[in-house]
Design an enzyme around this catalytic site. Sequence first.
Site, short mmCIF file in Angstrom:
data_model
loop_
_atom_site.label_atom_id
_atom_site.label_comp_id
_atom_site.label_asym_id
_atom_site.label_seq_id
_atom_site.Cartn_x
_atom_site.Cartn_y
_atom_site.Cartn_z
N TYR A 47 -1.90 71.94 40.53
CA TYR A 47 -1.57 72.06 39.10
C TYR A 47 -0.10 72.44 38.91
CZ TYR A 47 -6.08 70.89 37.24
OH TYR A 47 -7.19 70.17 36.88
N ARG A 50 1.95 69.36 39.25
CA ARG A 50 1.87 68.56 38.02
C ARG A 50 2.67 69.20 36.89
NH1 ARG A 50 -4.13 67.65 36.86
NH2 ARG A 50 -3.27 66.71 34.98
N ASN A 82 -5.31 64.54 26.99
CA ASN A 82 -4.23 64.98 27.87
C ASN A 82 -4.01 66.49 27.79
OD1 ASN A 82 -4.01 62.28 28.27
ND2 ASN A 82 -2.14 62.01 27.07
N HIS A 99 -9.41 68.46 26.59
CA HIS A 99 -9.49 68.90 27.99
C HIS A 99 -8.56 70.06 28.32
CE1 HIS A 99 -11.26 64.65 28.98
NE2 HIS A 99 -12.16 65.47 28.46
N CYS A 107 -8.96 83.43 32.37
CA CYS A 107 -9.73 84.18 33.35
C CYS A 107 -10.91 83.36 33.86
CB CYS A 107 -10.24 85.47 32.71
SG CYS A 107 -11.23 86.46 33.84
N GLY A 175 -4.40 54.23 25.60
CA GLY A 175 -4.13 54.62 26.99
C GLY A 175 -5.21 55.45 27.64
N THR A 176 -6.46 55.09 27.38
CA THR A 176 -7.56 55.78 28.07
C THR A 176 -8.46 54.78 28.76
OG1 THR A 176 -9.49 57.23 27.83
CG2 THR A 176 -8.92 55.90 25.90
N ALA A 219 1.69 51.60 25.45
CA ALA A 219 1.60 52.43 24.25
C ALA A 219 2.98 52.69 23.64
CB ALA A 219 0.91 53.76 24.58
C1 BJW Z 1 -1.66 52.51 29.66
C2 BJW Z 1 -0.37 52.64 30.09
C3 BJW Z 1 0.59 52.46 29.18
C4 BJW Z 1 -1.65 53.02 31.85
N1 BJW Z 1 0.22 52.18 27.91
N2 BJW Z 1 -2.09 52.25 28.47
C5 BJW Z 1 -22.27 60.74 30.10
C6 BJW Z 1 -22.38 59.66 30.95
C7 BJW Z 1 -21.94 59.74 32.27
C8 BJW Z 1 -21.35 60.91 32.77
C9 BJW Z 1 -21.23 61.98 31.94
C10 BJW Z 1 -21.69 61.89 30.62
N3 BJW Z 1 -21.44 63.09 30.01
C11 BJW Z 1 -20.82 63.89 30.91
C12 BJW Z 1 -20.70 63.26 32.09
C13 BJW Z 1 -20.05 63.80 33.33
C14 BJW Z 1 -18.53 63.71 33.27
C15 BJW Z 1 -18.13 62.25 33.15
O1 BJW Z 1 -17.77 61.75 32.10
N4 BJW Z 1 -18.12 61.53 34.24
C16 BJW Z 1 -17.74 60.11 34.23
C17 BJW Z 1 -16.45 59.93 35.02
C18 BJW Z 1 -18.86 59.28 34.71
N5 BJW Z 1 -18.01 64.50 32.16
C19 BJW Z 1 -17.85 65.80 32.25
O2 BJW Z 1 -18.14 66.40 33.26
C20 BJW Z 1 -17.30 66.51 31.04
N6 BJW Z 1 -18.11 67.63 30.75
C21 BJW Z 1 -19.29 67.54 30.08
O3 BJW Z 1 -19.63 66.53 29.54
O4 BJW Z 1 -20.04 68.70 30.09
C22 BJW Z 1 -21.43 68.61 29.83
C23 BJW Z 1 -22.10 67.84 30.96
C24 BJW Z 1 -21.78 68.12 32.27
C25 BJW Z 1 -22.35 67.38 33.33
C26 BJW Z 1 -23.29 66.36 33.05
C27 BJW Z 1 -23.59 66.10 31.72
C28 BJW Z 1 -22.99 66.84 30.67
C29 BJW Z 1 -15.92 67.08 31.35
C30 BJW Z 1 -14.90 66.04 31.63
C31 BJW Z 1 -13.57 66.72 31.99
C32 BJW Z 1 -12.51 65.72 32.42
N7 BJW Z 1 -11.44 66.42 33.04
C33 BJW Z 1 -10.25 65.70 33.45
C34 BJW Z 1 -9.26 66.69 34.12
C35 BJW Z 1 -8.60 67.57 33.06
C36 BJW Z 1 -7.64 68.56 33.65
C37 BJW Z 1 -6.49 67.92 34.37
O5 BJW Z 1 -5.68 67.19 33.76
O6 BJW Z 1 -6.38 68.17 35.55
O7 BJW Z 1 -9.63 65.08 32.31
S1 BJW Z 1 -10.60 64.32 34.51
C38 BJW Z 1 -9.37 63.25 33.85
O8 BJW Z 1 -10.00 62.13 33.18
C39 BJW Z 1 -8.68 64.07 32.74
C40 BJW Z 1 -8.51 63.04 31.66
O9 BJW Z 1 -8.32 63.66 30.40
C41 BJW Z 1 -9.78 62.23 31.77
C42 BJW Z 1 -9.70 60.87 31.17
O10 BJW Z 1 -8.76 60.08 31.80
P1 BJW Z 1 -7.83 59.10 30.95
O11 BJW Z 1 -6.98 59.87 30.03
O12 BJW Z 1 -8.66 58.03 30.34
O13 BJW Z 1 -6.86 58.53 32.10
P2 BJW Z 1 -7.12 57.38 33.18
O14 BJW Z 1 -6.13 57.56 34.26
O15 BJW Z 1 -8.53 57.28 33.55
O16 BJW Z 1 -6.78 56.04 32.38
C43 BJW Z 1 -5.48 55.73 31.93
C44 BJW Z 1 -5.54 54.47 31.10
O17 BJW Z 1 -4.27 54.21 30.59
C45 BJW Z 1 -5.97 53.22 31.89
O18 BJW Z 1 -6.96 52.52 31.16
C46 BJW Z 1 -4.67 52.39 31.99
O19 BJW Z 1 -4.92 50.99 31.94
C47 BJW Z 1 -3.95 52.84 30.76
N8 BJW Z 1 -2.50 52.79 30.82
N9 BJW Z 1 -0.38 52.95 31.48
C48 BJW Z 1 -1.10 52.08 27.59
N10 BJW Z 1 1.90 52.53 29.48
ZN ZN Z 2 -10.38 88.52 33.26
#
Ligand code: BJW
Ligand code: ZN
Length: 230
Positions: A47, A50, A82, A99, A107, A175-176, A219
């Site tokens: 972290y 980053r 983000n 997020h 803590c 961009g997601t 974007a």
């Molecule tokens: C461009 C570009 C340019 C490039 N212009 N575009 C339902 C179904 C299935 C699974 C689950 C569900 N509900 C919950 C889950 C489990 C899990 C999940 O979703 N898993 C899936 C992967 C299957 N979710 C969770 O665990 C969440 N919690 C939750 O739901 O709690 C209750 C629960 C728990 C367990 C089971 C069920 C319920 C929490 C999710 C937390 C995500 N955390 C992260 C890290 C954050 C901290 C950090 O930064 O370190 O968040 S993971 C990472 O992914 C980060 C991001 O915010 C997140 C999304 O990513 P994002 O932003 O979409 O980025 P990329 O890289 O994936 O994509 C980039 C895009 O940009 C691409 O499409 C490119 O093409 C594009 N691009 N350049 C425009 N210039």
């Molecule tokens: Zn504490």
Amino acid sequence: MTGAGISAESGVPTFRGPDGLWRNYSAMDLATPQAFARDPRLVWQWYRWRQGIIGKAEPNPGHLALARLQSRISGFTLTTQNVDGLHQRAGSAHVIELHGNIWRARCAGGCGFVRDVAGEPRGDEPLGEPDAVPVCRCGALLRPDVVWFGESLDAARIELAVRAARDCDVFLAVGTSALVHPAAGLPLLAGRAGALVVEINVDETPLTPQAGLVLRGKAAEVLPALELRL
Ligand code: BJW
Ligand code: ZN
């Protein structure tokens, strides 16, 4: 709603894809509560590295266009997955950060303490110095104030985002990869409630077939162009 792609042109790596963070680092080793329990030092090193990158980054024309749209359109809500804070630096207000934020630590023991870490040393390498694990005033470890896999999102924030998605006329998904839930469900919710869902992305995603309009491109180029047409 924005994802990592909007910050790509600011030089902040995305998660998935050929240059994404998960290509070299395993999400399960770094972005889960289990990973932090196993090796908090490793997680903090990653972290802080980053933070080093994000700290040198500037908001790009995509962030700036969204900030201007907010001042022009009443009822505009900005939700982001983000953690980089670049929307706020571009001038956006009331950003719903689903997020968390990389510039805060909280803590891990659950006492509720939160600290701003923006002024603290950052890393230059993925696994380099500084590698100390900060400690809370209650004695437990501090952790990055972000949401890891398997953790619940803040209830008030997701509630606001759900309401905005249900009530909007137009939902921009910028961009997601539309893979991570519950954020990935928001454009679907908006679409079902009658909104026009617009995907702005360089690539196809699982959202593409559901989008009413797809603007294929960076974007930082598409958003300013869109703004000029409004
Ligand atoms: C461009 C570009 C340019 C490039 N212009 N575009 C339902 C179904 C299935 C699974 C689950 C569900 N509900 C919950 C889950 C489990 C899990 C999940 O979703 N898993 C899936 C992967 C299957 N979710 C969770 O665990 C969440 N919690 C939750 O739901 O709690 C209750 C629960 C728990 C367990 C089971 C069920 C319920 C929490 C999710 C937390 C995500 N955390 C992260 C890290 C954050 C901290 C950090 O930064 O370190 O968040 S993971 C990472 O992914 C980060 C991001 O915010 C997140 C999304 O990513 P994002 O932003 O979409 O980025 P990329 O890289 O994936 O994509 C980039 C895009 O940009 C691409 O499409 C490119 O093409 C594009 N691009 N350049 C425009 N210039
Ligand atoms: Zn504490």
